[in-house]
Design an enzyme around this catalytic site. Sequence first.
Site, PDB file in Angstrom:
ATOM      1  N   THR A  71       0.862  -1.192   0.000  1.00  0.00           N
ATOM      2  CA  THR A  71       0.000   0.000   0.000  1.00  0.00           C
ATOM      3  C   THR A  71       0.896   1.239   0.000  1.00  0.00           C
ATOM      4  O   THR A  71       0.707   2.170  -0.803  1.00  0.00           O
ATOM      5  CB  THR A  71      -0.925  -0.012   1.232  1.00  0.00           C
ATOM      6  OG1 THR A  71      -1.733  -1.195   1.157  1.00  0.00           O
ATOM      7  CG2 THR A  71      -1.812   1.215   1.287  1.00  0.00           C
ATOM      8  N   ASN A 138      -5.535  -9.989  -7.515  1.00  0.00           N
ATOM      9  CA  ASN A 138      -5.663 -10.673  -6.228  1.00  0.00           C
ATOM     10  C   ASN A 138      -6.949 -11.488  -6.099  1.00  0.00           C
ATOM     11  O   ASN A 138      -7.024 -12.424  -5.327  1.00  0.00           O
ATOM     12  CB  ASN A 138      -5.556  -9.670  -5.075  1.00  0.00           C
ATOM     13  CG  ASN A 138      -6.397  -8.435  -5.290  1.00  0.00           C
ATOM     14  OD1 ASN A 138      -6.310  -7.800  -6.338  1.00  0.00           O
ATOM     15  ND2 ASN A 138      -7.209  -8.081  -4.325  1.00  0.00           N
ATOM     16  N   GLN A 166       0.937  -9.876  -6.010  1.00  0.00           N
ATOM     17  CA  GLN A 166       0.469 -11.270  -6.052  1.00  0.00           C
ATOM     18  C   GLN A 166       1.342 -12.141  -6.952  1.00  0.00           C
ATOM     19  O   GLN A 166       1.170 -13.364  -6.973  1.00  0.00           O
ATOM     20  CB  GLN A 166      -0.991 -11.326  -6.531  1.00  0.00           C
ATOM     21  CG  GLN A 166      -1.968 -10.622  -5.607  1.00  0.00           C
ATOM     22  CD  GLN A 166      -2.142 -11.323  -4.260  1.00  0.00           C
ATOM     23  OE1 GLN A 166      -1.739 -12.471  -4.076  1.00  0.00           O
ATOM     24  NE2 GLN A 166      -2.750 -10.627  -3.299  1.00  0.00           N
ATOM     25  N   SER A 186       5.031  -6.942  -1.327  1.00  0.00           N
ATOM     26  CA  SER A 186       4.669  -6.959   0.093  1.00  0.00           C
ATOM     27  C   SER A 186       5.050  -8.317   0.674  1.00  0.00           C
ATOM     28  O   SER A 186       4.590  -9.352   0.181  1.00  0.00           O
ATOM     29  CB  SER A 186       3.153  -6.734   0.207  1.00  0.00           C
ATOM     30  OG  SER A 186       2.813  -6.286   1.487  1.00  0.00           O
ATOM     31  N   HIS A 188       4.412 -10.239   3.261  1.00  0.00           N
ATOM     32  CA  HIS A 188       3.501 -11.266   3.788  1.00  0.00           C
ATOM     33  C   HIS A 188       2.689 -11.954   2.695  1.00  0.00           C
ATOM     34  O   HIS A 188       1.983 -12.916   2.961  1.00  0.00           O
ATOM     35  CB  HIS A 188       2.571 -10.657   4.848  1.00  0.00           C
ATOM     36  CG  HIS A 188       1.529  -9.729   4.317  1.00  0.00           C
ATOM     37  ND1 HIS A 188       0.209 -10.107   4.194  1.00  0.00           N
ATOM     38  CD2 HIS A 188       1.584  -8.452   3.875  1.00  0.00           C
ATOM     39  CE1 HIS A 188      -0.492  -9.091   3.717  1.00  0.00           C
ATOM     40  NE2 HIS A 188       0.316  -8.076   3.511  1.00  0.00           N
ATOM     41  N   THR A 224      12.744   4.393  10.814  1.00  0.00           N
ATOM     42  CA  THR A 224      13.603   3.224  11.062  1.00  0.00           C
ATOM     43  C   THR A 224      13.015   1.995  10.367  1.00  0.00           C
ATOM     44  O   THR A 224      11.819   1.722  10.477  1.00  0.00           O
ATOM     45  CB  THR A 224      13.711   2.972  12.592  1.00  0.00           C
ATOM     46  OG1 THR A 224      14.263   4.151  13.179  1.00  0.00           O
ATOM     47  CG2 THR A 224      14.591   1.782  12.902  1.00  0.00           C
ATOM     48  N   CYS A 305      -8.812  -6.857   1.911  1.00  0.00           N
ATOM     49  CA  CYS A 305      -8.871  -5.478   2.379  1.00  0.00           C
ATOM     50  C   CYS A 305     -10.308  -4.991   2.434  1.00  0.00           C
ATOM     51  O   CYS A 305     -10.630  -4.078   3.167  1.00  0.00           O
ATOM     52  CB  CYS A 305      -8.048  -4.584   1.463  1.00  0.00           C
ATOM     53  SG  CYS A 305      -6.468  -5.311   1.061  1.00  0.00           S
TER      54      CYS A 305
HETATM   55  N1  PMP Z   1      -1.888  -4.801  -4.251  1.00  0.00           N
HETATM   56  C1  PMP Z   1      -2.486  -5.997  -4.317  1.00  0.00           C
HETATM   57  C2  PMP Z   1      -2.728  -6.621  -5.664  1.00  0.00           C
HETATM   58  C3  PMP Z   1      -2.886  -6.659  -3.157  1.00  0.00           C
HETATM   59  O1  PMP Z   1      -3.479  -7.852  -3.236  1.00  0.00           O
HETATM   60  C4  PMP Z   1      -2.647  -6.040  -1.898  1.00  0.00           C
HETATM   61  C5  PMP Z   1      -3.094  -6.692  -0.610  1.00  0.00           C
HETATM   62  N2  PMP Z   1      -4.397  -7.209  -0.639  1.00  0.00           N
HETATM   63  C6  PMP Z   1      -1.991  -4.799  -1.879  1.00  0.00           C
HETATM   64  C7  PMP Z   1      -1.642  -4.208  -3.083  1.00  0.00           C
HETATM   65  C8  PMP Z   1      -1.680  -4.105  -0.603  1.00  0.00           C
HETATM   66  O2  PMP Z   1      -0.739  -4.836   0.136  1.00  0.00           O
HETATM   67  P1  PMP Z   1      -0.532  -4.550   1.688  1.00  0.00           P
HETATM   68  O3  PMP Z   1      -1.886  -4.678   2.326  1.00  0.00           O
HETATM   69  O4  PMP Z   1       0.403  -5.624   2.148  1.00  0.00           O
HETATM   70  O5  PMP Z   1       0.017  -3.193   1.825  1.00  0.00           O
END
Ligand code: PMP
Length: 364
Positions: A71, A138, A166, A186, A188, A224, A305
């Site tokens: 994000t 996603n 993704q 990202s 995770h 940081t 989200c």
């Molecule tokens: N882009 C895509 C395609 C995602 O699937 C996601 C998370 N659902 C994000 C951006 C945002 O990632 P994060 O919530 O880890 O910041």
Amino acid sequence: MTRLYLDANATEPLCPAARGAALAAMETLGNPSSIHAPGRAARHILETAREAVARACLARPADVIFCSGATEANALAMHALGKGRPILVGATEHDSIRTAPSAAILRVNQDGTLDLAGLDETLAAQPGALVCLMAANNETGVLHDIEAAAKICAAHGALLHVDAVQAIGRANRGWLGMGAASFSLSGHKFGGPMGAGALIIRRGIEVEALTKGGGQEQGRRGGTQALPAIAGLAAAITQPYNNAQIASIRDEIEAFCTSLGAIAPGSTAPRLPNTTSLILPGVRAETQLIALDMAGIAVSAGSACSSGKLAASHVLTAMGYGEQAGQAIRVSLPWNVTADVVPLFTAAYAAMVKRCLRAPAHSA
Ligand code: PMP
């Protein structure tokens, strides 16, 4: 009760290598910006992670800006690249891109792929724009043809930012080499801990920080660095996924569900190996999600989200699914999935279909 976690696109389970690297970094005393020995030890972890990420992304260490997640990386990309340019975003983008102020929407085809002729037409009217596209969706897993889009952007003097969240680990590509100006990831989403992500940006592009702070990340992102999450991200990014096996499990699940009347949007397009979106006509996504959750199976409706507010999926709406855009669940298989999930999931799905439609369904 058996609990099946089939919501990897929301977050992947932590992989052992990432856990080990994150725990080791957590035990390390020192701020990577400090000059003394403990600071230098922390700095070494940070820079080793940066090199691993750069290698995996076919980029240079100096191209990697660590931040909190995609994000933030998407916001930083639009801030850095979008100055004085119109911003064009795909209709099926994640909200972190799609809701950018004054962004104009680029059409997708019914299979969820980008309408490349539409991109060309739009750029002819707005040359020099910033175009933001996801490598993989996603909700449906559908891949945009980034290589073709990059060529069209270059022909019109436009810049391209790729949301690669993704695709990492599942459909990795050298997006900078293809002509993208930047891409986001990202940790995770590919087996790392939550809390770290990165913007990978082509050399020579100036990035004015959104958060200035102490000038970290070469003055491009103050604050940081989250060392344990970054160390874990770097360990996860090199983990091989067994994508062929994952795809065959996904295909079995999808074939069963469609034999019971489900529709799998985007299944004819090139897509991620682990994802299927399943519309059950006439049954609200929320009803399906709750029924499966009660059977011990975690899936999602649309993106995680927006799972607190179960509105119809903007992705399926853009693909032309109308009312059915509110009747889809997303099954996304994690990196450690095994074939045992097939009988468990299909039995629960068949029971749900039977209950929801009050009609006899196949047994699993
Ligand atoms: N882009 C895509 C395609 C995602 O699937 C996601 C998370 N659902 C994000 C951006 C945002 O990632 P994060 O919530 O880890 O910041």
